[in-house]
Motif scaffolding. Sequence first.
Motif, PDB file in Angstrom:
ATOM      1  N   THR A  17      -8.103  -0.188   0.472  1.00 48.31           N
ATOM      2  CA  THR A  17      -8.186   0.382   1.812  1.00 48.31           C
ATOM      3  C   THR A  17      -6.833   0.919   2.270  1.00 48.31           C
ATOM      4  O   THR A  17      -6.736   2.040   2.781  1.00 48.31           O
ATOM      5  CB  THR A  17      -8.689  -0.667   2.819  1.00 48.31           C
ATOM      6  OG1 THR A  17      -9.990  -1.106   2.425  1.00 48.31           O
ATOM      7  CG2 THR A  17      -8.770  -0.069   4.213  1.00 48.31           C
ATOM      8  N   GLY A  18      -5.776   0.134   2.066  1.00 43.85           N
ATOM      9  CA  GLY A  18      -4.448   0.564   2.473  1.00 43.85           C
ATOM     10  C   GLY A  18      -3.970   1.790   1.721  1.00 43.85           C
ATOM     11  O   GLY A  18      -3.408   2.718   2.307  1.00 43.85           O
ATOM     12  N   VAL A  19      -4.208   1.821   0.423  1.00 45.77           N
ATOM     13  CA  VAL A  19      -3.776   2.959  -0.392  1.00 45.77           C
ATOM     14  C   VAL A  19      -4.541   4.220  -0.008  1.00 45.77           C
ATOM     15  O   VAL A  19      -3.957   5.306   0.118  1.00 45.77           O
ATOM     16  CB  VAL A  19      -3.953   2.652  -1.889  1.00 45.77           C
ATOM     17  CG1 VAL A  19      -3.778   3.920  -2.728  1.00 45.77           C
ATOM     18  CG2 VAL A  19      -2.944   1.596  -2.330  1.00 45.77           C
ATOM     19  N   LEU A  20      -5.846   4.097   0.189  1.00 43.29           N
ATOM     20  CA  LEU A  20      -6.631   5.260   0.597  1.00 43.29           C
ATOM     21  C   LEU A  20      -6.152   5.799   1.940  1.00 43.29           C
ATOM     22  O   LEU A  20      -6.095   7.021   2.150  1.00 43.29           O
ATOM     23  CB  LEU A  20      -8.113   4.887   0.680  1.00 43.29           C
ATOM     24  CG  LEU A  20      -8.813   4.636  -0.661  1.00 43.29           C
ATOM     25  CD1 LEU A  20     -10.245   4.154  -0.437  1.00 43.29           C
ATOM     26  CD2 LEU A  20      -8.819   5.903  -1.514  1.00 43.29           C
ATOM     27  N   GLY A  21      -5.786   4.897   2.858  1.00 42.48           N
ATOM     28  CA  GLY A  21      -5.248   5.331   4.138  1.00 42.48           C
ATOM     29  C   GLY A  21      -3.934   6.074   3.981  1.00 42.48           C
ATOM     30  O   GLY A  21      -3.713   7.117   4.610  1.00 42.48           O
ATOM     31  N   GLU A  22      -3.058   5.546   3.118  1.00 44.26           N
ATOM     32  CA  GLU A  22      -1.770   6.204   2.878  1.00 44.26           C
ATOM     33  C   GLU A  22      -1.963   7.580   2.247  1.00 44.26           C
ATOM     34  O   GLU A  22      -1.303   8.555   2.621  1.00 44.26           O
ATOM     35  CB  GLU A  22      -0.902   5.339   1.958  1.00 44.26           C
ATOM     36  CG  GLU A  22      -0.414   4.035   2.588  1.00 44.26           C
ATOM     37  CD  GLU A  22       0.649   4.246   3.637  1.00 44.26           C
ATOM     38  OE1 GLU A  22       1.262   5.333   3.658  1.00 44.26           O
ATOM     39  OE2 GLU A  22       0.850   3.325   4.445  1.00 44.26           O
ATOM     40  N   LEU A  23      -2.872   7.678   1.280  1.00 41.91           N
ATOM     41  CA  LEU A  23      -3.123   8.959   0.613  1.00 41.91           C
ATOM     42  C   LEU A  23      -3.730   9.969   1.572  1.00 41.91           C
ATOM     43  O   LEU A  23      -3.427  11.161   1.522  1.00 41.91           O
ATOM     44  CB  LEU A  23      -4.042   8.745  -0.592  1.00 41.91           C
ATOM     45  CG  LEU A  23      -3.453   7.946  -1.754  1.00 41.91           C
ATOM     46  CD1 LEU A  23      -4.498   7.724  -2.836  1.00 41.91           C
ATOM     47  CD2 LEU A  23      -2.235   8.659  -2.342  1.00 41.91           C
ATOM     48  N   SER A  24      -4.608   9.491   2.461  1.00 44.61           N
ATOM     49  CA  SER A  24      -5.213  10.377   3.454  1.00 44.61           C
ATOM     50  C   SER A  24      -4.160  10.931   4.405  1.00 44.61           C
ATOM     51  O   SER A  24      -4.147  12.131   4.715  1.00 44.61           O
ATOM     52  CB  SER A  24      -6.283   9.614   4.241  1.00 44.61           C
ATOM     53  OG  SER A  24      -6.857  10.442   5.230  1.00 44.61           O
ATOM     54  N   THR A  25      -3.245  10.063   4.838  1.00 37.69           N
ATOM     55  CA  THR A  25      -2.156  10.504   5.710  1.00 37.69           C
ATOM     56  C   THR A  25      -1.268  11.518   5.000  1.00 37.69           C
ATOM     57  O   THR A  25      -0.858  12.528   5.586  1.00 37.69           O
ATOM     58  CB  THR A  25      -1.307   9.297   6.161  1.00 37.69           C
ATOM     59  OG1 THR A  25      -2.134   8.389   6.880  1.00 37.69           O
ATOM     60  CG2 THR A  25      -0.140   9.741   7.032  1.00 37.69           C
TER      61      THR A  25
ATOM     62  N   PRO B 289       0.799  -1.227   0.000  1.00 38.96           N
ATOM     63  CA  PRO B 289       0.000   0.000   0.000  1.00 38.96           C
ATOM     64  C   PRO B 289       0.832   1.278   0.000  1.00 38.96           C
ATOM     65  O   PRO B 289       0.495   2.242  -0.687  1.00 38.96           O
ATOM     66  CB  PRO B 289      -0.839  -0.118   1.280  1.00 38.96           C
ATOM     67  CG  PRO B 289      -0.901  -1.576   1.549  1.00 38.96           C
ATOM     68  CD  PRO B 289       0.413  -2.132   1.101  1.00 38.96           C
ATOM     69  N   GLN B 290       1.925   1.285   0.760  1.00 39.15           N
ATOM     70  CA  GLN B 290       2.738   2.491   0.860  1.00 39.15           C
ATOM     71  C   GLN B 290       3.380   2.841  -0.481  1.00 39.15           C
ATOM     72  O   GLN B 290       3.329   3.983  -0.933  1.00 39.15           O
ATOM     73  CB  GLN B 290       3.810   2.327   1.935  1.00 39.15           C
ATOM     74  CG  GLN B 290       4.585   3.605   2.222  1.00 39.15           C
ATOM     75  CD  GLN B 290       5.524   3.453   3.400  1.00 39.15           C
ATOM     76  OE1 GLN B 290       6.048   2.376   3.660  1.00 39.15           O
ATOM     77  NE2 GLN B 290       5.739   4.529   4.136  1.00 39.15           N
ATOM     78  N   ARG B 291       3.973   1.846  -1.123  1.00 41.54           N
ATOM     79  CA  ARG B 291       4.617   2.120  -2.417  1.00 41.54           C
ATOM     80  C   ARG B 291       3.583   2.368  -3.507  1.00 41.54           C
ATOM     81  O   ARG B 291       3.805   3.178  -4.411  1.00 41.54           O
ATOM     82  CB  ARG B 291       5.526   0.951  -2.804  1.00 41.54           C
ATOM     83  CG  ARG B 291       6.736   0.796  -1.897  1.00 41.54           C
ATOM     84  CD  ARG B 291       7.636  -0.313  -2.377  1.00 41.54           C
ATOM     85  NE  ARG B 291       8.350   0.070  -3.575  1.00 41.54           N
ATOM     86  CZ  ARG B 291       8.837  -0.792  -4.465  1.00 41.54           C
ATOM     87  NH1 ARG B 291       8.643  -2.087  -4.292  1.00 41.54           N
ATOM     88  NH2 ARG B 291       9.484  -0.380  -5.514  1.00 41.54           N
ATOM     89  N   ALA B 292       2.450   1.690  -3.435  1.00 40.27           N
ATOM     90  CA  ALA B 292       1.396   1.917  -4.420  1.00 40.27           C
ATOM     91  C   ALA B 292       0.884   3.349  -4.313  1.00 40.27           C
ATOM     92  O   ALA B 292       0.662   4.030  -5.331  1.00 40.27           O
ATOM     93  CB  ALA B 292       0.254   0.931  -4.227  1.00 40.27           C
ATOM     94  N   ALA B 293       0.703   3.827  -3.070  1.00 44.75           N
ATOM     95  CA  ALA B 293       0.261   5.205  -2.881  1.00 44.75           C
ATOM     96  C   ALA B 293       1.298   6.185  -3.411  1.00 44.75           C
ATOM     97  O   ALA B 293       0.965   7.187  -4.052  1.00 44.75           O
ATOM     98  CB  ALA B 293      -0.007   5.467  -1.398  1.00 44.75           C
ATOM     99  N   ALA B 294       2.586   5.884  -3.151  1.00 46.46           N
ATOM    100  CA  ALA B 294       3.660   6.748  -3.651  1.00 46.46           C
ATOM    101  C   ALA B 294       3.663   6.778  -5.176  1.00 46.46           C
ATOM    102  O   ALA B 294       3.879   7.828  -5.790  1.00 46.46           O
ATOM    103  CB  ALA B 294       5.006   6.253  -3.132  1.00 46.46           C
ATOM    104  N   ALA B 295       3.399   5.632  -5.790  1.00 46.32           N
ATOM    105  CA  ALA B 295       3.359   5.571  -7.253  1.00 46.32           C
ATOM    106  C   ALA B 295       2.217   6.416  -7.802  1.00 46.32           C
ATOM    107  O   ALA B 295       2.386   7.155  -8.781  1.00 46.32           O
ATOM    108  CB  ALA B 295       3.213   4.121  -7.711  1.00 46.32           C
TER     109      ALA B 295
END
Length: 240
Positions: free
Chosen positions: A154-162, A110-116
């Motif tokens: 869910t994980g990506v949305l959480g990372e983007l929200s943060t 999720p963290q790297r996907a959000a960064a991408a």
Amino acid sequence: MRRIRVLVVDDHRVFAESLAAAMGTEPDVEVVATTGSASAALRCLDRAQVEGRGVDVVLVDADLGVRAPGGPGARMTWPDGAADGVSLVAQALGGHPGVRLVILADRDDPQRAAAALQAGARGWVAKDSSLSRLLAVVRGVLRDETHLPPALLTGVLGELSTARRSRTESERLVESLTPRELEVLRCLVAGLGRKSVAERLFLSPHTVRTHTQNVLGKLGVHSTLAAVAVARRAGVEPAD
């Protein structure tokens, strides 16, 4: 019928060539090339643009360049500075804003996907996906769709929200700076030292030191590196 021009970027030659061959059997898909490094991919994009036959979609390995010849755990950084496929996204879009980039990954992250996605990627897809799934993603991103595995949402949305909360706080801190302090911060973001900042802004080194201390205090940090990190989160552009 105009064919979709695809570039495959993966340092696993067998995988890259197999994927290219499979995709190339589709009547509406043309695989431009397969490459094994970020620098080669960027050169391929530049060449295609010069020839007037630009690439539409780039499929890039998330771990591009990570598996160095030294064995498990070894890491390679390519000469152009792109350490992995996620890093390549921003570099590619910097010179080719119309290209759609999709990350091919061995695992959910999720963290790297959000960064991408923040860097501009249009999708994160498992490398072991079926050919039909990959083709659906390629065609979908050309319709401006964004593709993520359901398990990652869910994980990506959480990372983007943060990340958004962090950016909002950073923007609030930067807004507290005076115009001159912001100029000094932009110089720091550009990598200039105190003497260079003084020469650029026609200030004495002592005055630059004072402004820098004020910037650190207002941003709530204790080093110029930390100040630059806050500035980047806030979207502060480096001095020209």
